[in-house]
Design a protein around this motif. Structure first.
Motif, PDB file in Angstrom:
ATOM      1  N   ALA A  34     -28.872 -16.340 -49.307  1.00 60.99           N
ATOM      2  CA  ALA A  34     -30.068 -16.965 -48.735  1.00 60.99           C
ATOM      3  C   ALA A  34     -30.172 -18.415 -49.198  1.00 60.99           C
ATOM      4  O   ALA A  34     -30.468 -19.319 -48.407  1.00 60.99           O
ATOM      5  CB  ALA A  34     -31.308 -16.174 -49.134  1.00 60.99           C
ATOM      6  N   VAL A  35     -29.892 -18.643 -50.486  1.00 64.04           N
ATOM      7  CA  VAL A  35     -29.913 -20.017 -51.015  1.00 64.04           C
ATOM      8  C   VAL A  35     -28.915 -20.887 -50.254  1.00 64.04           C
ATOM      9  O   VAL A  35     -29.224 -22.006 -49.837  1.00 64.04           O
ATOM     10  CB  VAL A  35     -29.573 -20.018 -52.530  1.00 64.04           C
ATOM     11  N   ALA A  36     -27.727 -20.325 -50.043  1.00 63.23           N
ATOM     12  CA  ALA A  36     -26.680 -21.083 -49.345  1.00 63.23           C
ATOM     13  C   ALA A  36     -27.088 -21.386 -47.899  1.00 63.23           C
ATOM     14  O   ALA A  36     -26.859 -22.488 -47.396  1.00 63.23           O
ATOM     15  CB  ALA A  36     -25.366 -20.316 -49.368  1.00 63.23           C
ATOM     16  N   THR A  37     -27.706 -20.394 -47.238  1.00 63.31           N
ATOM     17  CA  THR A  37     -28.111 -20.597 -45.844  1.00 63.31           C
ATOM     18  C   THR A  37     -29.144 -21.720 -45.734  1.00 63.31           C
ATOM     19  O   THR A  37     -29.037 -22.596 -44.877  1.00 63.31           O
ATOM     20  CB  THR A  37     -28.697 -19.293 -45.272  1.00 63.31           C
ATOM     21  N   ILE A  38     -30.134 -21.683 -46.635  1.00 62.28           N
ATOM     22  CA  ILE A  38     -31.163 -22.734 -46.602  1.00 62.28           C
ATOM     23  C   ILE A  38     -30.528 -24.104 -46.858  1.00 62.28           C
ATOM     24  O   ILE A  38     -30.850 -25.101 -46.207  1.00 62.28           O
ATOM     25  CB  ILE A  38     -32.261 -22.441 -47.657  1.00 62.28           C
ATOM     26  N   LEU A  39     -29.603 -24.131 -47.793  1.00 62.51           N
ATOM     27  CA  LEU A  39     -28.920 -25.400 -48.102  1.00 62.51           C
ATOM     28  C   LEU A  39     -28.234 -25.948 -46.854  1.00 62.51           C
ATOM     29  O   LEU A  39     -28.330 -27.142 -46.540  1.00 62.51           O
ATOM     30  CB  LEU A  39     -27.888 -25.172 -49.214  1.00 62.51           C
ATOM     31  N   LEU A  40     -27.585 -25.055 -46.133  1.00 60.88           N
ATOM     32  CA  LEU A  40     -26.894 -25.484 -44.910  1.00 60.88           C
ATOM     33  C   LEU A  40     -27.891 -26.074 -43.910  1.00 60.88           C
ATOM     34  O   LEU A  40     -27.637 -27.116 -43.305  1.00 60.88           O
ATOM     35  CB  LEU A  40     -26.163 -24.293 -44.287  1.00 60.88           C
ATOM     36  N   ILE A  41     -29.051 -25.404 -43.793  1.00 59.34           N
ATOM     37  CA  ILE A  41     -30.061 -25.903 -42.846  1.00 59.34           C
ATOM     38  C   ILE A  41     -30.540 -27.290 -43.264  1.00 59.34           C
ATOM     39  O   ILE A  41     -30.651 -28.199 -42.458  1.00 59.34           O
ATOM     40  CB  ILE A  41     -31.241 -24.908 -42.757  1.00 59.34           C
ATOM     41  N   ILE A  42     -30.766 -27.457 -44.580  1.00 64.00           N
ATOM     42  CA  ILE A  42     -31.219 -28.771 -45.072  1.00 64.00           C
ATOM     43  C   ILE A  42     -30.207 -29.856 -44.717  1.00 64.00           C
ATOM     44  O   ILE A  42     -30.556 -30.974 -44.370  1.00 64.00           O
ATOM     45  CB  ILE A  42     -31.426 -28.726 -46.610  1.00 64.00           C
ATOM     46  N   VAL A  43     -28.930 -29.516 -44.802  1.00 60.68           N
ATOM     47  CA  VAL A  43     -27.895 -30.511 -44.534  1.00 60.68           C
ATOM     48  C   VAL A  43     -27.727 -30.743 -43.036  1.00 60.68           C
ATOM     49  O   VAL A  43     -27.535 -31.871 -42.581  1.00 60.68           O
ATOM     50  CB  VAL A  43     -26.553 -30.067 -45.169  1.00 60.68           C
ATOM     51  N   VAL A  44     -27.842 -29.660 -42.261  1.00 60.93           N
ATOM     52  CA  VAL A  44     -27.558 -29.778 -40.824  1.00 60.93           C
ATOM     53  C   VAL A  44     -28.667 -30.525 -40.084  1.00 60.93           C
ATOM     54  O   VAL A  44     -28.391 -31.309 -39.194  1.00 60.93           O
ATOM     55  CB  VAL A  44     -27.329 -28.372 -40.221  1.00 60.93           C
ATOM     56  N   ILE A  45     -29.921 -30.307 -40.522  1.00 60.93           N
ATOM     57  CA  ILE A  45     -31.035 -30.924 -39.793  1.00 60.93           C
ATOM     58  C   ILE A  45     -30.921 -32.459 -39.697  1.00 60.93           C
ATOM     59  O   ILE A  45     -31.007 -33.013 -38.611  1.00 60.93           O
ATOM     60  CB  ILE A  45     -32.395 -30.476 -40.375  1.00 60.93           C
ATOM     61  N   PRO A  46     -30.693 -33.158 -40.836  1.00 62.78           N
ATOM     62  CA  PRO A  46     -30.574 -34.617 -40.685  1.00 62.78           C
ATOM     63  C   PRO A  46     -29.439 -35.037 -39.751  1.00 62.78           C
ATOM     64  O   PRO A  46     -29.580 -36.003 -39.003  1.00 62.78           O
ATOM     65  CB  PRO A  46     -30.333 -35.119 -42.114  1.00 62.78           C
ATOM     66  N   ILE A  47     -28.331 -34.278 -39.775  1.00 61.42           N
ATOM     67  CA  ILE A  47     -27.210 -34.640 -38.892  1.00 61.42           C
ATOM     68  C   ILE A  47     -27.627 -34.488 -37.437  1.00 61.42           C
ATOM     69  O   ILE A  47     -27.355 -35.356 -36.602  1.00 61.42           O
ATOM     70  CB  ILE A  47     -25.983 -33.742 -39.181  1.00 61.42           C
TER      71      ILE A  47
END
Lengths: 391, 307
Positions: free
Chosen positions: B283-296
């Motif tokens: 779950a931590v990893a998934t949220i991290l991915l979302i945080i990174v993907v959104i700005p892109i």
């Protein structure tokens, strides 16, 4: 209407008269270049150039690539610092004045239109840097957009414009600051042939109407001849000849200039006699021994080796031997011919084996060629067409 | 231009082969992404909805078809809910974003002049300078971080030097601080900033600078009005290349940072390997991915709008 208003506003208080100020020894030149040199490492791009350009001139610097003409222009604009010499514009020494403070503007060969700004933003950029009021900028930009006929495209970005339109943006952007001198680097090089001719006349009209001094750099001799009040021919960093287009074309000072400006035939000859009172000389062509007369201002004496230069369009071709005074006549056979509709180009091999180029107007209507390959012809031209060159 | 014609005729005569070939060429990278990105990520996503158990593997299956139909799906939001409840995760995410953002900004400040200098250098010097930028990659990343430990330690080179010249009396605490983490990240990732910046600055038409000067712009105005906006693609590319790996950085904060420099990479590691709570870690990893993907995604949208 608006165009006239703008021209009226930008016209100098005393209407500019396009005459020949360079002939007036009293006239003070607007741009004075003295002993200007530019050294790049061990290569001398511009070598001790002296040049006076007068107010309101459309002055062209002409030369092949690498002759130093662009470096000269860049020194005028302030992008390059001269290694030696002086540039004065309107009586002010330009030494130490950076490009952004000079009263000159430049139209770049690549146009250098800012790709991230709209047409309007490009044109207003210079005025914004001068910190003019918003309303003044707006009116001047609108007038300029009208003048260069870009009003409808004001909000477009450069990549949405054609080459010709980009060129007009570059021109408008430089003109709007009402510079004392407008520098144009190969202004027409990037346009296609039709647009070139049209733009050429637009440029001339604009220059005449606004009265701004134009300094144009080009490698295209045709462009130089049609545009300019005067031309300076440059070679290997040095000025070779300065004069009006007709002077440079009809009385080139050496082989380089003669050859650079259009086609020309060269003959080697030996001076037989000189007649100082009429400023003419008699010379004998090498090999054929044809004798000819030529007017010259140069300082020659008998038995000097000279070059006689004759433009192709001065020569007439005929199948019968022409009669007349002061004619230079030689014989040959048609080796090649090219029909261009309005004129034909003949390459005639003379008795000495040399190819002579002749350009003849097709001033008679005929569906057959007047001359055919291998025809024996007489070539003749008036002695006044002989140009004597010292080399 | 001259050799473009035969290619056109060839394509015209072999429409089917050409089409297949094109599908193949486009297909290979997509297949690669599918295999090595989408598939692993789906597994992580799946685990994040499971419940941890003491078993091998240490999580429950998502589906259990033994009971009646309404109980087949065993997915749970518990892990995500737990993330919002425990302060630890908020703090780590926030700290990671902050450290990554500040490091990116420092990289930009330091990297821009370097890239500009390289782009304006003569071709020979330019190649040497580019080599120097890439040179650190020839040594193991881990070794270089260890080298920083040697430099910054209590009895490290920097402290001894400062004490020898008499600037300080006792050793400064440099290692195991946030400053050491910033230093490590900026040092490690700066080539990723310099290279894309260099690429945009190098191909910039210098006559644009001349034109701005010609129109009355002083050098700094030329920079603000022309150079900076036109190098925006390089700035954005470089920033993403620094920000994205920096946000999930594990080694640098683990080796150079203090106990309080808790970045999300560290938290992730602890959940996986110390607590062996794979679902929570996922779950931590998934949220991290979302945080990174959104700005892109936001960036790409703004790019499309500009077009």
């Amino acid at each position: 209407m608006k165009k006239e208003k703008l021209i009226e506003a930008q016209r100098p208080t005393k209407p500019y008269v396009a005459e020949t100020p360079w002939l007036d020894p009293e006239a003070k030149p607007f741009i004075q270049i003295k002993g200007l040199s530019k050294q790049f490492d061990d290569f001398s791009a511009v070598d001790n150039v002296d040049l006076d350009i007068h107010k309101g001139e459309l002055f062209t610097i002409l030369g092949g690539s690498g002759c130093g003409k662009s470096t000269l222009l860049r020194m005028l604009a302030g992008f390059e610092t001269p290694s030696a010499g002086q540039i004065m514009i309107d009586g002010v020494d330009m030494a130490g004045i950076p490009a952004y403070d000079r009263p000159v503007n430049m139209m770049f060969q690549s146009y250098a239109v800012f790709p991230h700004m709209t047409v309007e933003q490009n044109i207003s950029y210079g005025l914004k840097k001068d910190r003019l009021g918003k309303t003044e900028i707006a009116t001047r930009v609108n007038d300029m957009l009208d003048l260069v006929q870009l009003s409808e495209l004001a909000k477009r970005k450069p990549h949405q414009l054609s080459g010709g339109q980009r060129q007009r943006v570059a021109l408008a952007r430089a003109l709007i600051k009402q510079p004392k001198v407008l520098l144009l680097d190969e202004p027409l090089a990037a346009l296609d042939k039709k647009l070139r001719e049209q733009t050429q006349f637009e440029l001339m009209n604009l220059q005449y109407e606004l009265g701004i001094t134009f300094v144009v750099v080009t490698h295209d001799q045709e462009e130089a001849m049609t545009l300019s009040t005067r031309v300076a021919v440059m070679d290997a960093g040095k000025l070779v000849q300065i004069g009006t287009p007709t002077q440079v074309y009809e009385s080139p000072c050496n082989r380089f200039v003669a050859d650079f400006f259009g086609n020309i035939n060269f003959f080697n000859a030996t001076v037989l006699s000189i007649h100082p009172e009429t400023k003419t000389l008699t010379a004998q062509l090498e090999k054929t021994g044809t004798q000819l007369e030529a007017k010259t201002e140069g300082d020659f004496s008998a038995s000097d080796e000279v070059t006689i230069a004759v433009r192709p369009e001065k020569i007439s071709v005929s199948q019968e031997r022409p009669e007349g005074d002061h004619l230079t006549i030689t014989k040959g056979t048609v080796e090649d011919l090219a029909y261009y509709g309005n004129r034909s180009i003949y390459r005639v091999r003379s008795q000495s084996g040399r190819i002579i180029q002749v350009s003849a107007q097709n001033n008679q209507r005929s569906e057959q060629l007047v001359l055919e390959w291998d025809d024996e012809v007489y070539l003749s031209w008036d002695s006044s067409c002989n140009v004597v060159l010292s080399e | 231009m001259s050799d473009s014609k035969p290619v056109v005729t060839k394509a015209y005569h072999q429409p089917l082969g050409d089409k297949l070939w094109r599908h193949f060429v486009i297909g290979v990278p997509y297949f690669w992404l599918l295999l090595f990105f989408l598939a692993p990520f789906s597994i992580v996503l799946k685990i994040s909805f499971a419940t941890p158990i003491v078993a091998q593997p240490p999580f429950t299956q998502l589906f259990d078809f033994t009971g009646n139909a309404s109980q087949w799906l065993l997915a749970t939001w518990d892990n995500y809910q737990f993330l919002t409840e425990d302060n630890l995760y908020w703090v780590s995410y926030f700290k990671s974003i902050k450290i990554a953002a500040v490091s990116t900004f420092i990289c930009l400040l330091v990297g821009y002049p370097m890239a500009y200098g390289i782009a304006r250098a003569t071709p020979t010097t330019r190649n040497i300078l580019l080599m120097l930028v890439i040179l650190p990659f020839w040594t193991s990343f881990l070794l270089r971080v260890y080298a920083w430990m040697g430099l910054l330690g209590k009895h490290g080179i920097v402290n001894s030097l400062l004490m020898n010249i008499g600037l300080i009396d006792s050793p400064m605490q440099m290692l195991y601080t946030d400053m050491a983490v910033y230093l490590g990240i900026v040092y490690t990732y700066i080539p990723f900033m310099i290279l894309p910046l260099y690429a945009t600055l190098e191909k910039m038409d210098t006559s644009l600078h001349d034109a701005a000067a010609d129109l009355g712009a002083k050098p700094w105005q030329t920079f603000i009005d022309v150079t900076l906006p036109l190098s925006m693609p390089g700035i954005i590319a470089g920033s993403l290349l620094v920000f994205i790996p920096a946000i999930g950085e594990y080694v640098i904060p683990a080796l150079l940072g203090g106990i309080d420099s808790l970045m999300i990479g560290r938290t992730l590691y602890d959940e996986f390997f110390v607590n062996r709570d794979w679902p929570l870690a996922s779950a931590v990893a998934t949220i991290l991915l979302i945080i990174v993907v959104i700005p892109i995604m936001l960036f790409q949208r703004s790019q499309q709008e500009q077009e």
